[in-house]
Scaffold this motif. Structure first.
Motif, short mmCIF file in Angstrom:
data_model
loop_
_atom_site.label_atom_id
_atom_site.label_comp_id
_atom_site.label_asym_id
_atom_site.label_seq_id
_atom_site.Cartn_x
_atom_site.Cartn_y
_atom_site.Cartn_z
N PHE A 91 -43.96 -17.45 -4.16
CA PHE A 91 -44.03 -16.04 -3.80
C PHE A 91 -45.31 -15.36 -4.30
N SER A 92 -46.29 -16.14 -4.70
CA SER A 92 -47.52 -15.54 -5.22
C SER A 92 -48.35 -14.94 -4.08
N TYR A 93 -49.19 -13.96 -4.42
CA TYR A 93 -50.00 -13.27 -3.42
C TYR A 93 -51.20 -14.09 -2.97
N ARG A 95 -51.48 -17.29 -2.15
CA ARG A 95 -51.12 -18.59 -1.59
C ARG A 95 -52.23 -19.08 -0.66
N LYS A 96 -52.45 -20.37 -0.66
CA LYS A 96 -53.48 -20.93 0.21
C LYS A 96 -52.99 -20.98 1.66
N LEU A 97 -51.71 -21.20 1.84
CA LEU A 97 -51.13 -21.20 3.18
C LEU A 97 -50.19 -20.01 3.31
N PRO A 98 -50.20 -19.32 4.44
CA PRO A 98 -49.32 -18.16 4.58
C PRO A 98 -47.86 -18.58 4.68
N TRP A 99 -47.00 -17.66 4.38
CA TRP A 99 -45.56 -17.89 4.48
C TRP A 99 -45.19 -18.10 5.94
N THR A 100 -44.39 -19.11 6.24
CA THR A 100 -44.19 -19.50 7.64
C THR A 100 -42.92 -18.96 8.28
N HIS A 101 -42.04 -18.35 7.54
CA HIS A 101 -40.82 -17.85 8.18
C HIS A 101 -40.38 -16.51 7.65
#
Length: 101
Positions: A91-93, A95-101
């Motif tokens: 849940f970090s801001y 993140r290297k990859l965006p949240w997918t769902h």
């Protein structure tokens, strides 16, 4: 009949390392297995296929096999590298990859 000496790998379904710090001496099955007509399970006529001896170190297992004149094969383990992560990293801001769902 050969025995194999190895250190068990952790299950792919878990991330834990329990029960992987010992070495096993297992006999390889000599004959084929027979399917039991009543239960459908595989069974073997070789009782050595059920024997599994646990040792603290690889050297203890090799010494046991040599003292009892058991032909053996040592299978070295391949270490896997784990990336240490915590649950909060999901849940970090930054993140290297965006949240997918």
């Amino acid at each position: 009949m050969f025995a194999k000496i190895y250190q068990p790998n952790p299950s792919a379904m878990t991330s834990g390392r329990a029960k992987t710090h010992h070495w096993l001496l297992e006999f390889e099955t000599k004959g084929s297995t027979i399917i039991d007509p009543l239960t459908g399970y595989n069974r073997s006529v070789d009782p050595r296929s059920q024997v599994e001896l646990k040792f603290e170190t690889k050297e203890e297992a090799i010494a046991y096999a040599k003292n009892n004149n058991i032909p053996h094969r040592v299978m070295d383990t391949h270490s896997t590298s784990r990336i240490p992560r915590s649950y909060a990293d999901n849940f970090s801001y930054d993140r290297k990859l965006p949240w997918t769902h």
